[in-house]
Design an enzyme around this catalytic site. Sequence first.
Site, PDB file in Angstrom:
ATOM      1  N   THR A 272      73.769  32.021  43.565  1.00  0.00           N
ATOM      2  CA  THR A 272      73.501  32.840  42.368  1.00  0.00           C
ATOM      3  C   THR A 272      74.384  34.077  42.407  1.00  0.00           C
ATOM      4  OG1 THR A 272      71.875  34.327  43.397  1.00  0.00           O
ATOM      5  CG2 THR A 272      71.065  32.182  42.588  1.00  0.00           C
ATOM      6  N   ASP A 273      74.418  34.779  41.272  1.00  0.00           N
ATOM      7  CA  ASP A 273      75.020  36.102  41.331  1.00  0.00           C
ATOM      8  C   ASP A 273      73.945  37.047  41.898  1.00  0.00           C
ATOM      9  OD1 ASP A 273      77.350  37.788  39.104  1.00  0.00           O
ATOM     10  OD2 ASP A 273      76.580  38.336  41.074  1.00  0.00           O
ATOM     11  N   TRP A 274      74.324  38.299  42.108  1.00  0.00           N
ATOM     12  CA  TRP A 274      73.422  39.267  42.740  1.00  0.00           C
ATOM     13  C   TRP A 274      72.108  39.374  41.960  1.00  0.00           C
ATOM     14  CZ3 TRP A 274      74.673  42.819  46.901  1.00  0.00           C
ATOM     15  CH2 TRP A 274      73.684  43.762  47.140  1.00  0.00           C
ATOM     16  N   ASN A 275      71.045  38.854  42.546  1.00  0.00           N
ATOM     17  CA  ASN A 275      69.727  38.874  41.925  1.00  0.00           C
ATOM     18  C   ASN A 275      69.703  38.234  40.540  1.00  0.00           C
ATOM     19  OD1 ASN A 275      66.955  39.471  41.779  1.00  0.00           O
ATOM     20  ND2 ASN A 275      67.388  41.309  40.547  1.00  0.00           N
TER      21      ASN A 275
END
Length: 736
Positions: A272-275
């Site tokens: 995923t991207d950050w969070n």
Amino acid sequence: MKRVRFILSIAVLLAATSCTAQTETDKRVDELLSKMTLQEKIGQMNQLSGGAELKNEAAAGNVGSILNCTDVKAINIVQKAAVEESRLGIPILVARDVIHGFHTIFPIPLGQAATFDPAIVEKGARISAVEATASGVRWTFSPMLDVARDPRWGRVAEGSGEDPYLDVQMGVAMVKGYQGDDLSDPTSMAACIKHFVGYGAAEGGRDYNSTMISERSLRNTYFPAFKATAEAGAATLMTSFNEIDGVPSTGNKWLLKDVLRGEWGWDGMIVTDWNSAGEMIAHGFSRDLKHTAEQAVNAGVDMDMMSYGFIQYIEELVKEGKISEKEIDRAVRNILKLKFELGLFENPYVDETASARVDYAPEHLEAAKQCAVESAILLQNKKNVLPLDKAKTILVTGPLADAPYEQMGTWVFDGQKEHTVTPLTALREEYNVIWEPGLKYSRDENTKDFAKVRKAAAKADAVVVFVGEESILSGEAHSLSNLDLQGAQSELIAEMSKTGKPVVVVVMAGRPLTIERDLANCDAMLYSFHPGTMGGPALADLIKGKAVPSGKLPMTFLRDAGQAPFYYNHNNTGRPNNGTETLLKDIPVEAGQTSLGCTSFYLDTGYGPLFPFGYGLSYTTFEYGAPVLEKAELSENDVIRVSFDLKNKGKYEATEVAQLYVQDCVGSVVRPVKELKRFERITLAPGETKTVTFELPVAELAFWNFDMEYVVEPGDFRLWVAGDSASGEPVSFVVK
Ligand code: GLC
């Protein structure tokens, strides 16, 4: 018949061998997987930001990967905890945003795209990998492949601009450069194609915002670079923050399972991207963090960057039957396979002396300089003011002339400004330089020093003004609604235009700015998308004439931000530009009610952009002969061969990026007015003429049509060869 049998047996043997090699890795993965507890599997799916402070988590087997640590001692501490203290000793995968260089910083990716030179881009990525892996990084979150048509979006800096074909060429070059020929080579690092998908279409150019992209547009515009880099062997992919028509990419099963895994058969690892998993709550797609974990894993995500949802809730979700252990095994298999392929089990630790041997190596700096030279675009050169090859004394002014940190551009964590060579430093090697900054930084509005600058100009043969953006003004979360030069930079240029001296403006920015009024106040303008560590020597060579500009625009330049989004490969509409535009100044007072021109344009800025995609001047002029088609009637299995003469009519040896555009005139759905299909950098001596031939398989004219089939539709086509997307005369051909 005997020969055929012999060939077939070779083919079977090769297939078996390649399967055997692949089975070898899979066997190691399956063997390790069979020993893992559910909690240990979940630990591998967890990526955390940090260094030595994570060693206890690593020892407990709760961390599969770390990012944002490049302290080699800290990396070895965490790695030792994972390898020597955790039950199964699975090594940690160390990741970093190595976006356009590690220590030696190359031009920002938008600048690299302006080179139209995949070879120099691949070389830069290879050098980035050599430097980053010496500091323990084996996974980079690059290349960013987001097609971007709106310069208000700060992240245009990180991509290859508005064109899918250029995006493909640049993305594949970077993947090859990062990963090399063998991922287990200690200087190879896994690439990460991002952000899947459509992130660059954020509404209004506002970062992270909604996107409304049809499946056909996804397939024709936003997928191509991801598909090409996936096929080129990209080891990982990152999901994007945005939602497409209401579905966040991190929870989009159609994207991650049906298309990526199903249609494309890609078997890399998805992070995923950050969070971006956690943000599905804010999107209104998930009830809570536990729900985000369920949705992301079931959609096909393998690793969670910093939401803490996976590590906290997956065990519960498996026990509740909301996630099958089969899904968990799929994710962990992708993670372990990558770690085996990188050779981490054999070589988990980083040599703490390695980086000193490779960082800022002369050949790295030379490559960075060459890339910066090729990335600069000459937008204007009235009276051939450039190159300043006769000037002895020059006035250097402007806030970007000696800004070693800003010059490196956005997404630089490890580049050290002490190594940056600024234009001021480099120009002092070439000229007697008078230095008067005039402004302290790009947003500076204080004009108190302008008198000093004006006075200094009197003593100079020419004035060179360095303006643009501080690096923080582009990149993530840095959208702008106004694209004019910040602060009093335009005023400084206007002041210099009053000195009566030749005025050269150099813009260093992370995006296309609206610089029309600045062009009116200078003789020449070079545009340099934050050129990196060696931007100074590169620009000095171009200004002096030791190098000749060859860069071309990877994005359309606007007259006004209000024109965005604007791109060359647009549809024609039912009311295209018919050459007559009614501008505000032309409208009589109390004009009778009318549709004023009846076409799709703006009353204030008219139709066109300031500069079209693919535009860029040289110190010479190139003349294109009429394109000649080998055949004007082709079948689907044919190859289009078009030849043309290219002549260098000036006195400098120079390089031209010749471009091939094609239009599918009628389709079952409307098609763009033209699309880039080939380009080539061609270097010619003064007066030299070369016959250039482009080859383009008809099959590459395929698109996703009304019936959502990927086909070449027979019919009429037009083709251009030119130095930009707005030039040249078309020739026609027919596909039967
Ligand atoms: C950021 C970016 C992404 C980057 C990641 C890790 O938010 O969107 O491109 O790779 O976080 O830094």
